[in-house]
Design a protein around this motif. Sequence first.
Motif, PDB file in Angstrom:
ATOM      1  N   MET A   1     -69.470  30.292  -3.892  1.00  0.00           N
ATOM      2  CA  MET A   1     -70.482  30.166  -2.929  1.00  0.00           C
ATOM      3  C   MET A   1     -71.573  30.917  -3.155  1.00  0.00           C
ATOM      4  O   MET A   1     -72.657  30.351  -3.281  1.00  0.00           O
ATOM      5  CB  MET A   1     -70.025  30.788  -1.310  1.00  0.00           C
ATOM      6  N   ILE A   2     -71.437  32.242  -3.597  1.00  0.00           N
ATOM      7  CA  ILE A   2     -72.498  32.847  -4.348  1.00  0.00           C
ATOM      8  C   ILE A   2     -73.155  32.192  -5.385  1.00  0.00           C
ATOM      9  O   ILE A   2     -74.423  32.161  -5.656  1.00  0.00           O
ATOM     10  CB  ILE A   2     -72.126  34.391  -4.485  1.00  0.00           C
ATOM     11  N   LEU A   3     -72.349  31.671  -6.323  1.00  0.00           N
ATOM     12  CA  LEU A   3     -72.896  31.194  -7.701  1.00  0.00           C
ATOM     13  C   LEU A   3     -73.702  29.636  -7.342  1.00  0.00           C
ATOM     14  O   LEU A   3     -74.620  29.687  -7.671  1.00  0.00           O
ATOM     15  CB  LEU A   3     -71.997  30.896  -8.699  1.00  0.00           C
ATOM     16  N   GLY A   4     -73.019  29.102  -6.456  1.00  0.00           N
ATOM     17  CA  GLY A   4     -73.820  27.919  -5.746  1.00  0.00           C
ATOM     18  C   GLY A   4     -75.083  28.216  -5.097  1.00  0.00           C
ATOM     19  O   GLY A   4     -76.219  27.395  -5.266  1.00  0.00           O
ATOM     20  N   GLY A   5     -74.910  29.174  -4.313  1.00  0.00           N
ATOM     21  CA  GLY A   5     -76.429  29.431  -3.537  1.00  0.00           C
ATOM     22  C   GLY A   5     -77.200  30.010  -4.572  1.00  0.00           C
ATOM     23  O   GLY A   5     -78.491  29.681  -4.423  1.00  0.00           O
ATOM     24  N   ALA A   6     -76.883  30.845  -5.541  1.00  0.00           N
ATOM     25  CA  ALA A   6     -77.897  31.266  -6.615  1.00  0.00           C
ATOM     26  C   ALA A   6     -78.596  30.214  -7.263  1.00  0.00           C
ATOM     27  O   ALA A   6     -79.859  30.111  -7.828  1.00  0.00           O
ATOM     28  CB  ALA A   6     -77.251  32.338  -7.432  1.00  0.00           C
ATOM     29  N   ALA A   7     -77.725  29.285  -7.720  1.00  0.00           N
ATOM     30  CA  ALA A   7     -78.217  27.898  -8.289  1.00  0.00           C
ATOM     31  C   ALA A   7     -79.224  27.064  -7.416  1.00  0.00           C
ATOM     32  O   ALA A   7     -80.099  26.478  -8.108  1.00  0.00           O
ATOM     33  CB  ALA A   7     -76.974  27.122  -8.695  1.00  0.00           C
ATOM     34  N   ILE A   8     -79.033  26.966  -6.159  1.00  0.00           N
ATOM     35  CA  ILE A   8     -79.883  26.324  -5.571  1.00  0.00           C
ATOM     36  C   ILE A   8     -81.272  27.182  -5.422  1.00  0.00           C
ATOM     37  O   ILE A   8     -82.274  26.328  -5.546  1.00  0.00           O
ATOM     38  CB  ILE A   8     -79.423  26.270  -3.905  1.00  0.00           C
ATOM     39  N   LEU A   9     -81.103  28.361  -5.613  1.00  0.00           N
ATOM     40  CA  LEU A   9     -82.444  29.276  -5.397  1.00  0.00           C
ATOM     41  C   LEU A   9     -83.062  29.165  -6.583  1.00  0.00           C
ATOM     42  O   LEU A   9     -84.638  29.014  -6.736  1.00  0.00           O
ATOM     43  CB  LEU A   9     -82.136  30.898  -4.856  1.00  0.00           C
ATOM     44  N   VAL A  10     -82.438  29.348  -7.891  1.00  0.00           N
ATOM     45  CA  VAL A  10     -83.108  29.370  -8.990  1.00  0.00           C
ATOM     46  C   VAL A  10     -83.524  27.984  -9.709  1.00  0.00           C
ATOM     47  O   VAL A  10     -84.417  27.802 -10.163  1.00  0.00           O
ATOM     48  CB  VAL A  10     -81.997  30.269 -10.173  1.00  0.00           C
ATOM     49  N   PHE A  11     -82.619  26.976  -9.456  1.00  0.00           N
ATOM     50  CA  PHE A  11     -82.958  25.886 -10.080  1.00  0.00           C
ATOM     51  C   PHE A  11     -83.538  24.687  -9.070  1.00  0.00           C
ATOM     52  O   PHE A  11     -83.587  23.660  -9.571  1.00  0.00           O
ATOM     53  CB  PHE A  11     -81.677  25.259 -10.946  1.00  0.00           C
ATOM     54  N   ASN A  12     -83.501  25.031  -7.856  1.00  0.00           N
ATOM     55  CA  ASN A  12     -83.937  23.984  -6.639  1.00  0.00           C
ATOM     56  C   ASN A  12     -82.931  22.769  -6.609  1.00  0.00           C
ATOM     57  O   ASN A  12     -83.454  21.824  -6.444  1.00  0.00           O
ATOM     58  CB  ASN A  12     -85.448  23.477  -6.922  1.00  0.00           C
ATOM     59  N   LEU A  13     -81.724  23.126  -6.623  1.00  0.00           N
ATOM     60  CA  LEU A  13     -80.758  22.172  -6.513  1.00  0.00           C
ATOM     61  C   LEU A  13     -80.721  21.678  -5.064  1.00  0.00           C
ATOM     62  O   LEU A  13     -81.070  22.380  -4.300  1.00  0.00           O
ATOM     63  CB  LEU A  13     -79.535  22.539  -7.240  1.00  0.00           C
ATOM     64  N   GLY A  14     -79.879  20.429  -5.069  1.00  0.00           N
ATOM     65  CA  GLY A  14     -79.532  20.098  -3.509  1.00  0.00           C
ATOM     66  C   GLY A  14     -80.523  19.542  -2.768  1.00  0.00           C
ATOM     67  O   GLY A  14     -81.664  19.437  -2.941  1.00  0.00           O
ATOM     68  N   SER A  15     -80.126  19.134  -1.453  1.00  0.00           N
ATOM     69  CA  SER A  15     -80.867  18.438  -0.561  1.00  0.00           C
ATOM     70  C   SER A  15     -81.915  19.115   0.113  1.00  0.00           C
ATOM     71  O   SER A  15     -82.857  18.581   0.727  1.00  0.00           O
ATOM     72  CB  SER A  15     -79.978  17.542   0.276  1.00  0.00           C
ATOM     73  N   GLN A  16     -81.780  20.342   0.270  1.00  0.00           N
ATOM     74  CA  GLN A  16     -82.684  21.378   1.332  1.00  0.00           C
ATOM     75  C   GLN A  16     -83.160  22.370   0.233  1.00  0.00           C
ATOM     76  O   GLN A  16     -83.642  23.428   0.669  1.00  0.00           O
ATOM     77  CB  GLN A  16     -81.664  21.872   2.149  1.00  0.00           C
ATOM     78  N   SER A  17     -83.521  22.133  -1.049  1.00  0.00           N
ATOM     79  CA  SER A  17     -84.049  23.178  -2.018  1.00  0.00           C
ATOM     80  C   SER A  17     -85.490  23.495  -1.249  1.00  0.00           C
ATOM     81  O   SER A  17     -86.112  24.636  -1.646  1.00  0.00           O
ATOM     82  CB  SER A  17     -83.935  22.453  -3.206  1.00  0.00           C
ATOM     83  N   ASP A  18     -85.989  22.498  -0.465  1.00  0.00           N
ATOM     84  CA  ASP A  18     -87.497  22.828  -0.140  1.00  0.00           C
ATOM     85  C   ASP A  18     -87.495  23.956   0.921  1.00  0.00           C
ATOM     86  O   ASP A  18     -88.495  24.642   1.051  1.00  0.00           O
ATOM     87  CB  ASP A  18     -88.158  21.483   0.291  1.00  0.00           C
ATOM     88  N   VAL A  19     -86.415  24.213   1.581  1.00  0.00           N
ATOM     89  CA  VAL A  19     -86.515  25.291   2.811  1.00  0.00           C
ATOM     90  C   VAL A  19     -85.965  26.518   2.070  1.00  0.00           C
ATOM     91  O   VAL A  19     -85.818  27.696   2.552  1.00  0.00           O
ATOM     92  CB  VAL A  19     -85.823  24.744   3.759  1.00  0.00           C
ATOM     93  N   ALA A  20     -85.098  26.326   0.935  1.00  0.00           N
ATOM     94  CA  ALA A  20     -84.494  27.677   0.467  1.00  0.00           C
ATOM     95  C   ALA A  20     -85.444  28.568  -0.294  1.00  0.00           C
ATOM     96  O   ALA A  20     -86.344  28.097  -1.311  1.00  0.00           O
ATOM     97  CB  ALA A  20     -83.541  27.223  -0.813  1.00  0.00           C
ATOM     98  N   SER A  21     -85.666  29.794   0.102  1.00  0.00           N
ATOM     99  CA  SER A  21     -86.655  30.826  -0.241  1.00  0.00           C
ATOM    100  C   SER A  21     -86.207  32.197  -0.114  1.00  0.00           C
ATOM    101  O   SER A  21     -85.643  32.458   0.977  1.00  0.00           O
ATOM    102  CB  SER A  21     -88.170  30.388   0.031  1.00  0.00           C
ATOM    103  N   VAL A  22     -86.643  33.112  -0.899  1.00  0.00           N
ATOM    104  CA  VAL A  22     -86.478  34.627  -0.446  1.00  0.00           C
ATOM    105  C   VAL A  22     -87.144  34.968   0.569  1.00  0.00           C
ATOM    106  O   VAL A  22     -86.965  35.602   1.365  1.00  0.00           O
ATOM    107  CB  VAL A  22     -86.842  35.341  -1.820  1.00  0.00           C
ATOM    108  N   SER A  23     -88.414  34.160   0.918  1.00  0.00           N
ATOM    109  CA  SER A  23     -89.302  34.429   1.899  1.00  0.00           C
ATOM    110  C   SER A  23     -88.485  34.208   3.312  1.00  0.00           C
ATOM    111  O   SER A  23     -89.090  34.693   4.352  1.00  0.00           O
ATOM    112  CB  SER A  23     -90.663  33.671   1.836  1.00  0.00           C
ATOM    113  N   ASN A  24     -87.426  33.544   3.305  1.00  0.00           N
ATOM    114  CA  ASN A  24     -86.693  33.316   4.600  1.00  0.00           C
ATOM    115  C   ASN A  24     -86.286  34.666   5.046  1.00  0.00           C
ATOM    116  O   ASN A  24     -85.921  34.893   6.292  1.00  0.00           O
ATOM    117  CB  ASN A  24     -85.617  32.482   4.270  1.00  0.00           C
ATOM    118  N   LEU A  25     -86.269  35.852   4.283  1.00  0.00           N
ATOM    119  CA  LEU A  25     -85.785  36.974   4.770  1.00  0.00           C
ATOM    120  C   LEU A  25     -86.881  37.665   5.896  1.00  0.00           C
ATOM    121  O   LEU A  25     -86.667  38.681   6.432  1.00  0.00           O
ATOM    122  CB  LEU A  25     -85.490  38.173   3.772  1.00  0.00           C
TER     123      LEU A  25
END
Length: 466
Positions: A172-196
């Motif tokens: 899960m951690i590696l998959g989540g990191a991949a989404i954040l770093v490489f903009n993978l997946g169907s919801q990559s547009d909402v994934a951001s550090v700024s969500n914090l």
Amino acid sequence: MSTMTAPTRNPSTQPKRNGLTHRHIHFIALGSAIGTGLFYGSAGAIQAAGPSVLLVYLLGGAVVYFMLRALGEMSVRTPMTGSFAVYCRKYLGGLGGYITGWMFAFEMMIVCLADLTAIGLYMKFWFPDTPAWVWIAVTLLIIGAANLATVRWFGELEFAFTIIKVTAVVAMILGGAAILVFNLGSQSDVASVSNLWNDGGFFPNGIEGMIASFILVLFAFGGTEIIGVAGTEAEDPERSIPKAVNTVPARILIFYVLAISIILMLNPWRTITGEESPFVQIFSTLGVNWAAGLLNFVVITAALSAINADLFGTGRVLTGLAKEGLAPRRMAQTYRDVPVMTIATLLGVLVVGVVLNAAFPNVFETIAALATFATVFVWLMILLAQVAMRKQMPIDEQRALTFPVPLWPYGQWFAIAFILCTFGIMAWLPDFRLALGIGVAFLALATAMYFVTGRPQAIEQEEQLA
């Protein structure tokens, strides 16, 4: 051939046969912090506090660390079957040991019943037409056999369960990191550090919201004290216990703080509602269509692991109480170092509990909240026992301790104050007042039973025979 006997009062002087190796202790320590509280329960804490829940996990982790260091200090100094309940009896008196041991046993049985019920529900994902009692019966047979066989069998089973849980969290951690770093997946547009911080700030529900999540976070850490119980069954406790306890900060940072951080960065915190596990959301985002089935398997594993460890820990604690005259004498009987009578009794209690749960499905939902009270109460007693032990020790003995608690005594007083504040939070939050009231009533009942059943006299007789 071995026969069933009641061991002598000081089991630490007897060699362990087929005890737990360092590998077992390390993985038991690793797995004790990973359960359904992480896979599903984290959503409730996130909704209460928002991103500030990360601070709560850090604070709660610090409390757990100081509690485990206190337990580790006592366990390395005098390894004893029964672990913290025996130490509480030794340093806080008979009543202290009695209520600590029975509170822990009550907590573990409640958690076991909840996990057994959960397994019956989770298996319906694949076998919707099979009655839940079939899977509950299979679970009790497997876990019961492992605990009744040898200590080593328990360790091997827990080792296997932990590998599965750790692999899932790391994936899960590696998959989540991949989404954040490489903009993978169907919801990559909402994934951001700024969500914090971009939805109401880091404290969207204020300090009160953060405080409200304390109970849920501490409950997620429940069961970590099993390290002390398992450590006394180790082949080399002086080596295994310190190494296992010292991994606690890293485990909390990786499996809770890092994992929850990634979840919060991938999705705005308000979308993590608990309708599905945050872990499923991550795998679904990556396009893993079988994410729900994967998590179902992992959660079943986590539940099996919890039942396995809880049965092991409760059996040893009650056996230790029996040796101290704080439980029925028959519970002190062992066969090849396994507390057969105690574990068999606990399995019987679980069967009755499952039947009652099936007949009255809502009974345990209310009582399960008691597990939170019982968890932090046991931690408090462990901390107080270690403080009392230090006060009874000469200075030269304190200096000679091979595994002393760090930041003595400030870390211990911090942890004690935090737990006392937790009881205040339970009184403040309406959802936990019933659990607090029943918990206090249980303490009053246990105190009365201690004197009514003649336990003070039993302790005196045990000490005369020692």
